[in-house]
Write a protein that holds these residues in place. Structure first.
Motif, PDB file in Angstrom:
ATOM      1  N   GLU A 186     -11.163  -4.534 -53.188  1.00 28.47           N
ATOM      2  CA  GLU A 186     -12.035  -4.579 -54.374  1.00 28.47           C
ATOM      3  C   GLU A 186     -11.319  -4.022 -55.601  1.00 28.47           C
ATOM      4  OE1 GLU A 186     -16.362  -4.167 -52.096  1.00 28.47           O
ATOM      5  OE2 GLU A 186     -15.353  -2.378 -52.867  1.00 28.47           O
ATOM      6  N   PHE A 187     -10.538  -2.958 -55.408  1.00 31.00           N
ATOM      7  CA  PHE A 187      -9.762  -2.367 -56.500  1.00 31.00           C
ATOM      8  C   PHE A 187      -8.733  -3.371 -57.018  1.00 31.00           C
ATOM      9  CE2 PHE A 187      -6.312   0.188 -58.268  1.00 31.00           C
ATOM     10  CZ  PHE A 187      -6.992   1.116 -59.036  1.00 31.00           C
ATOM     11  N   LEU A 188      -8.022  -4.022 -56.101  1.00 29.98           N
ATOM     12  CA  LEU A 188      -7.026  -5.032 -56.471  1.00 29.98           C
ATOM     13  C   LEU A 188      -7.691  -6.169 -57.252  1.00 29.98           C
ATOM     14  CD1 LEU A 188      -3.959  -5.416 -55.893  1.00 29.98           C
ATOM     15  CD2 LEU A 188      -4.605  -6.851 -53.959  1.00 29.98           C
ATOM     16  N   MET A 189      -8.837  -6.628 -56.766  1.00 26.22           N
ATOM     17  CA  MET A 189      -9.555  -7.703 -57.447  1.00 26.22           C
ATOM     18  C   MET A 189      -9.902  -7.306 -58.892  1.00 26.22           C
ATOM     19  SD  MET A 189     -12.069  -8.772 -54.277  1.00 26.22           S
ATOM     20  CE  MET A 189     -13.172  -9.827 -55.254  1.00 26.22           C
ATOM     21  N   ARG A 190     -10.427  -6.098 -59.056  1.00 23.64           N
ATOM     22  CA  ARG A 190     -10.795  -5.640 -60.406  1.00 23.64           C
ATOM     23  C   ARG A 190      -9.570  -5.545 -61.312  1.00 23.64           C
ATOM     24  NH1 ARG A 190     -14.111  -2.090 -57.534  1.00 23.64           N
ATOM     25  NH2 ARG A 190     -12.646  -0.364 -57.820  1.00 23.64           N
ATOM     26  N   GLU A 191      -8.503  -4.943 -60.796  1.00 27.60           N
ATOM     27  CA  GLU A 191      -7.296  -4.740 -61.604  1.00 27.60           C
ATOM     28  C   GLU A 191      -6.652  -6.063 -62.021  1.00 27.60           C
ATOM     29  OE1 GLU A 191      -5.564  -1.714 -62.577  1.00 27.60           O
ATOM     30  OE2 GLU A 191      -7.550  -0.886 -62.194  1.00 27.60           O
ATOM     31  N   LEU A 192      -6.748  -7.078 -61.144  1.00 25.30           N
ATOM     32  CA  LEU A 192      -6.086  -8.358 -61.404  1.00 25.30           C
ATOM     33  C   LEU A 192      -7.012  -9.400 -62.012  1.00 25.30           C
ATOM     34  CD1 LEU A 192      -4.039  -8.626 -58.070  1.00 25.30           C
ATOM     35  CD2 LEU A 192      -3.230  -7.835 -60.303  1.00 25.30           C
ATOM     36  N   ASN A 198     -12.896 -16.517 -56.161  1.00 27.21           N
ATOM     37  CA  ASN A 198     -11.500 -16.960 -56.018  1.00 27.21           C
ATOM     38  C   ASN A 198     -10.638 -15.932 -55.278  1.00 27.21           C
ATOM     39  OD1 ASN A 198     -11.581 -15.174 -58.177  1.00 27.21           O
ATOM     40  ND2 ASN A 198     -10.208 -16.371 -59.484  1.00 27.21           N
ATOM     41  N   THR A 199     -11.274 -15.235 -54.328  1.00 30.14           N
ATOM     42  CA  THR A 199     -10.574 -14.320 -53.431  1.00 30.14           C
ATOM     43  C   THR A 199     -10.971 -14.676 -51.998  1.00 30.14           C
ATOM     44  OG1 THR A 199     -10.634 -12.531 -55.049  1.00 30.14           O
ATOM     45  CG2 THR A 199     -10.240 -11.900 -52.759  1.00 30.14           C
ATOM     46  N   VAL A 200      -9.992 -14.711 -51.087  1.00 32.54           N
ATOM     47  CA  VAL A 200     -10.270 -14.958 -49.671  1.00 32.54           C
ATOM     48  C   VAL A 200      -9.499 -13.924 -48.850  1.00 32.54           C
ATOM     49  CG1 VAL A 200     -10.114 -16.566 -47.723  1.00 32.54           C
ATOM     50  CG2 VAL A 200     -10.645 -17.442 -50.018  1.00 32.54           C
ATOM     51  N   PHE A 201     -10.202 -13.298 -47.905  1.00 29.74           N
ATOM     52  CA  PHE A 201      -9.589 -12.338 -46.983  1.00 29.74           C
ATOM     53  C   PHE A 201      -9.560 -12.941 -45.589  1.00 29.74           C
ATOM     54  CE2 PHE A 201     -10.254  -9.148 -43.633  1.00 29.74           C
ATOM     55  CZ  PHE A 201      -9.106  -8.382 -43.798  1.00 29.74           C
ATOM     56  N   ALA A 202      -8.493 -12.647 -44.828  1.00 30.90           N
ATOM     57  CA  ALA A 202      -8.399 -13.088 -43.427  1.00 30.90           C
ATOM     58  C   ALA A 202      -8.115 -11.900 -42.530  1.00 30.90           C
ATOM     59  CB  ALA A 202      -7.298 -14.132 -43.275  1.00 30.90           C
ATOM     60  N   GLY A 203      -8.807 -11.865 -41.379  1.00 35.96           N
ATOM     61  CA  GLY A 203      -8.604 -10.777 -40.426  1.00 35.96           C
ATOM     62  C   GLY A 203      -8.890 -11.243 -39.015  1.00 35.96           C
ATOM     63  N   ASP A 204      -8.702 -10.311 -38.060  1.00 37.42           N
ATOM     64  CA  ASP A 204      -8.867 -10.689 -36.655  1.00 37.42           C
ATOM     65  C   ASP A 204      -9.538  -9.631 -35.805  1.00 37.42           C
ATOM     66  OD1 ASP A 204      -6.541  -9.389 -34.515  1.00 37.42           O
ATOM     67  OD2 ASP A 204      -6.365  -8.977 -36.654  1.00 37.42           O
ATOM     68  N   SER A 205      -9.647  -8.384 -36.281  1.00 33.41           N
ATOM     69  CA  SER A 205     -10.014  -7.309 -35.359  1.00 33.41           C
ATOM     70  C   SER A 205     -11.098  -6.402 -35.928  1.00 33.41           C
ATOM     71  CB  SER A 205      -8.778  -6.476 -35.006  1.00 33.41           C
ATOM     72  OG  SER A 205      -8.298  -5.813 -36.152  1.00 33.41           O
ATOM     73  N   GLY A 206     -11.481  -5.428 -35.103  1.00 31.84           N
ATOM     74  CA  GLY A 206     -12.563  -4.521 -35.483  1.00 31.84           C
ATOM     75  C   GLY A 206     -12.289  -3.761 -36.761  1.00 31.84           C
ATOM     76  N   ASN A 207     -11.016  -3.402 -37.007  1.00 28.51           N
ATOM     77  CA  ASN A 207     -10.772  -2.639 -38.238  1.00 28.51           C
ATOM     78  C   ASN A 207     -10.817  -3.511 -39.493  1.00 28.51           C
ATOM     79  OD1 ASN A 207      -8.238  -3.875 -38.319  1.00 28.51           O
ATOM     80  ND2 ASN A 207      -7.144  -2.091 -37.568  1.00 28.51           N
ATOM     81  N   ILE A 213     -17.570  -8.396 -43.253  1.00 23.68           N
ATOM     82  CA  ILE A 213     -19.036  -8.415 -43.440  1.00 23.68           C
ATOM     83  C   ILE A 213     -19.441  -8.044 -44.858  1.00 23.68           C
ATOM     84  CG2 ILE A 213     -19.384  -7.922 -40.997  1.00 23.68           C
ATOM     85  CD1 ILE A 213     -20.123  -5.037 -41.799  1.00 23.68           C
ATOM     86  N   SER A 214     -18.467  -7.947 -45.760  1.00 22.58           N
ATOM     87  CA  SER A 214     -18.746  -7.656 -47.165  1.00 22.58           C
ATOM     88  C   SER A 214     -19.026  -8.962 -47.907  1.00 22.58           C
ATOM     89  CB  SER A 214     -17.528  -6.961 -47.787  1.00 22.58           C
ATOM     90  OG  SER A 214     -16.500  -7.914 -48.068  1.00 22.58           O
ATOM     91  N   PRO A 215     -19.381  -8.889 -49.192  1.00 20.69           N
ATOM     92  CA  PRO A 215     -19.570 -10.125 -49.962  1.00 20.69           C
ATOM     93  C   PRO A 215     -18.275 -10.877 -50.257  1.00 20.69           C
ATOM     94  CG  PRO A 215     -20.785  -8.289 -50.952  1.00 20.69           C
ATOM     95  CD  PRO A 215     -19.853  -7.698 -49.940  1.00 20.69           C
ATOM     96  N   ILE A 216     -17.104 -10.260 -49.960  1.00 25.82           N
ATOM     97  CA  ILE A 216     -15.830 -10.937 -50.183  1.00 25.82           C
ATOM     98  C   ILE A 216     -15.710 -12.109 -49.195  1.00 25.82           C
ATOM     99  CG2 ILE A 216     -13.314 -10.693 -50.082  1.00 25.82           C
ATOM    100  CD1 ILE A 216     -13.767  -7.674 -50.725  1.00 25.82           C
ATOM    101  N   ARG A 217     -15.369 -13.282 -49.695  1.00 24.53           N
ATOM    102  CA  ARG A 217     -15.218 -14.444 -48.813  1.00 24.53           C
ATOM    103  C   ARG A 217     -14.121 -14.166 -47.781  1.00 24.53           C
ATOM    104  NH1 ARG A 217     -15.242 -19.548 -53.058  1.00 24.53           N
ATOM    105  NH2 ARG A 217     -17.502 -19.823 -53.152  1.00 24.53           N
TER     106      ARG A 217
END
Length: 282
Positions: A186-192, A198-207, A213-217
């Motif tokens: 979120e900090f990176l998004m605000r700064e940039l 127009n932001t997409v995050f990818a992950g695979d695990s519990g951490n 589960i945030s509003p970030i796509r």
């Protein structure tokens, strides 16, 4: 105006094909082609420290990112031709949580707790204090003691525990409460100047769940465990963020949805026009 895109991706078992599932042969090259586009900014989001991120980039021939969120969210680096530059504005944002304390002060505070053994110096930084904990240690009692000490000092910190199965040994990180993957993104998004459109995050695990589960796509790659898939869907439903969670299933561009194939599938799901960018120049 050409739309900009910020791709934030976890490394291990998300972009890196270092899990048990097979990788689709063309996926990493197609991901590199997408990352090379002038419209795209790429950020790696990892629990790894700087040297281990550099090792992964070399070993897996990954595209050089524009930014790295590392050390479980306690560092943000801008990557330029001159090298890695740590962002002082992120340090300024998370420092107040520790109420004027830094690594050495926190280490002294916990110095009398016999179950804690400091991890190697490369795994520490100014705002990340990392310990090994014996599996047989009484974890609830230890965590309660640590939280009591933090509370007395007015320090806002998260205690993140996991198990290194190879040890087996417990791993315990003490972090500023706001130094998480989701806060860092979120900090990176605000700064940039990026928004959730127009932001997409990818992950695979519990951490990765706090971001998933945030509003970030977000996209959960197909090689994620059934337990993580179930938990992500349930928590997103509770938070009314299900529309911002995509579960890669494979079939996109003839690939299996694992690792970078899943990242591409998720990006195309949210931003269909980007499929035209996912080509390897002959």
């Amino acid at each position: 105006m050409t739309e900009r895109l910020l791709i934030c991706t976890d490394l291990d078992r998300t972009l890196l094909p270092n899990g048990n599932a097979p990788e689709s042969a063309p996926a990493r090259a197609l991901f590199a082609a997408l990352a090379a586009r002038p419209e795209v900014l790429l950020a790696y989001v990892s629990g790894r420290h700087k040297a281990l991120v550099e090792q992964a980039i070399a070993e897996y021939e990954l595209p050089r990112p524009d930014f790295v969120i590392g050390d479980v969210g306690t560092s943000i680096y801008a990557i330029t031709a001159e090298g890695w530059q740590e962002w002082p504005q992120w340090i300024a944002a998370i420092a107040p949580d520790w109420a004027g304390r830094e690594h050495a002060d926190m280490r002294r505070m916990f110095g009398h707790l016999a179950d804690l053994r400091l991890q190697e110096s490369a795994k520490q930084n100014r705002f990340k204090l990392s310990y090994y904990v014996p599996i047989e240690a009484g974890l609830p009692r230890l965590m309660a003691a640590m939280r009591g000490l933090l509370g007395e000092q007015g320090i806002r910190a998260d205690l993140i525990y996991s198990v290194d199965e190879a040890g087996p040994i417990g791993l315990l990180d003490v972090l500023p409460a706001s130094a998480t993957k989701v806060h860092a993104i979120e900090f990176l998004m605000r700064e940039l100047g990026f928004g959730i459109e127009n932001t997409v995050f990818a992950g695979d695990s519990g951490n990765d769940l706090p971001v998933l589960i945030s509003p970030i796509r977000s996209v959960l790659v197909a090689n994620a465990s059934a337990d993580v898939r179930k938990e992500a869907q349930e928590l997103a439903a509770l938070r009314s963020t299900s529309s911002a969670l995509y579960l890669a299933k494979g079939g996109f561009m003839g690939m299996n949805g694992n690792y970078s194939a899943g990242i591409l599938e998720g990006v195309a799901h949210y931003l269909p026009h980007t499929q035209q960018w996912m080509k390897i120049n002959d």
